[in-house]
Scaffold this motif. Structure first.
Motif, PDB file in Angstrom:
ATOM      1  N   ARG A 129      44.564  42.304   3.116  1.00 11.36           N
ATOM      2  CA  ARG A 129      46.028  42.423   3.023  1.00 11.36           C
ATOM      3  C   ARG A 129      46.515  42.470   1.565  1.00 11.36           C
ATOM      4  N   GLY A 130      47.147  43.598   1.216  1.00 12.89           N
ATOM      5  CA  GLY A 130      47.756  43.755  -0.097  1.00 12.89           C
ATOM      6  C   GLY A 130      46.790  43.928  -1.245  1.00 12.89           C
ATOM      7  N   ARG A 131      45.498  44.131  -0.948  1.00 11.35           N
ATOM      8  CA  ARG A 131      44.506  44.177  -2.022  1.00 11.35           C
ATOM      9  C   ARG A 131      43.794  45.525  -2.143  1.00 11.35           C
TER      10      ARG A 131
END
Length: 207
Positions: A129-131
Motif C-alpha cells: 500500500r502506497g509503496r
C-alpha cells in the motif's frame, strides 16, 4: 470356465487402470517465452523419465490421485502446479537463471530487503500500500494497477508467486518477500487475457 473368468477379470483390471489415467501434454517456457529443453517432470514428488524436448514440449501419463505436477530444470529450478485432471498444462519460469539474474526487480517494483520497516508490516497488503508506483490497495485489500489499457481496468491483476498462478496473496508473510514486480500492457501480454488487468509477480525468499 475358471480360466476364462480369470482372463476376463484381468482384462477388466487393465481397462479400469487405463481409464484412471490421464495423458497430460504441455510446454515449458522460460521468462523470454522460449522453450526449456531437458526439464524433468515429477508426479507429486516422484521423478518420472519424462523430459521436455527441444520445443519445450512434454507428454506425461498421470495416474489417478496425483495432486501436483512439478517441473525441474537444472538451469531455472523448480515449478509446481496443482493438478485437477487437466489434459493440457503449460509452465513458465518468470525469472532468469541465477547466472542471468542481473535485475530481479525493475523500477516498477519493490525490493523489501532494502526496507528496514519490512518486519513491521502486518500483511502483504500493508507492505504494498502506497509503496509501488501505479499500484493502489483499496481499504478492502483489493489491488488495482493504474494505467492499464483495458476495459477490465477495475479488476484485480494476475498474481504470480514463485512462478505459480495463485488466486490470492493473503497467505504471504511480509518478511518472506524477496521482491515484487509489476507488469502491465505489453509486459503482461505474455499471459494473454489473464494479464489484461496487469500482473503482480512476487518472489519469496528461499530460506
Amino acid at each position: 470356465m475358471k480360466k476364462i473368468k480369470k482372463i476376463i477379470f484381468a482384462l477388466l483390471l487393465v481397462v479400469n487402470y487405463t481409464n484412471a489415467q490421464t495423458t497430460l501434454t504441455g510446454k515449458i517456457l522460460n521468462y523470454k517465452n522460449k522453450p526449456v529443453q531437458g526439464a524433468v517432470m515429477y508426479l507429486d514428488s516422484v521423478e518420472t523419465k519424462v523430459v521436455s524436448n527441444k520445443l519445450g514440449e512434454f507428454s506425461l501419463v498421470v495416474p489417478e490421485n496425483v495432486k501436483n505436477i512439478k517441473v525441474h530444470s537444472k538451469k531455472y529450478g523448480w515449478l509446481s502446479s496443482a493438478y485437477a485432471k487437466e489434459t493440457k498444462m503449460d509452465f513458465m519460469y518468470l525469472a532468469p537463471a541465477p547466472s542471468e539474474d542481473k535485475l530481479v526487480t525493475p523500477p516498477n517494483g519493490l525490493k523489501p530487503e532494502k526496507d528496514k520497516n519490512t518486519v513491521s508490516y502486518r500483511t502483504i497488503y500493508d507492505m504494498i500500500r502506497g509503496r509501488i508506483a501505479g499500484v493502489v490497495v483499496q481499504p478492502d485489500n483489493t489491488i488495482i494497477i493504474r494505467g492499464i489499457n483495458s476495459i477490465k481496468n477495475n479488476a484485480e491483476p494476475l498474481f504470480i508467486v514463485d512462478g505459480n498462478v495463485v488466486s490470492s496473496i493473503d497467505f504471504i508473510v511480509p518478511n518472506e518477500v524477496k521482491s515484487i514486480t509489476v507488469l502491465k500492457d505489453a509486459e503482461a501480454s505474455i499471459y494473454g487475457s489473464r494479464g489484461a488487468s496487469g500482473v503482480l509477480v512476487i518472489k519469496l525468499k528461499n530460506e
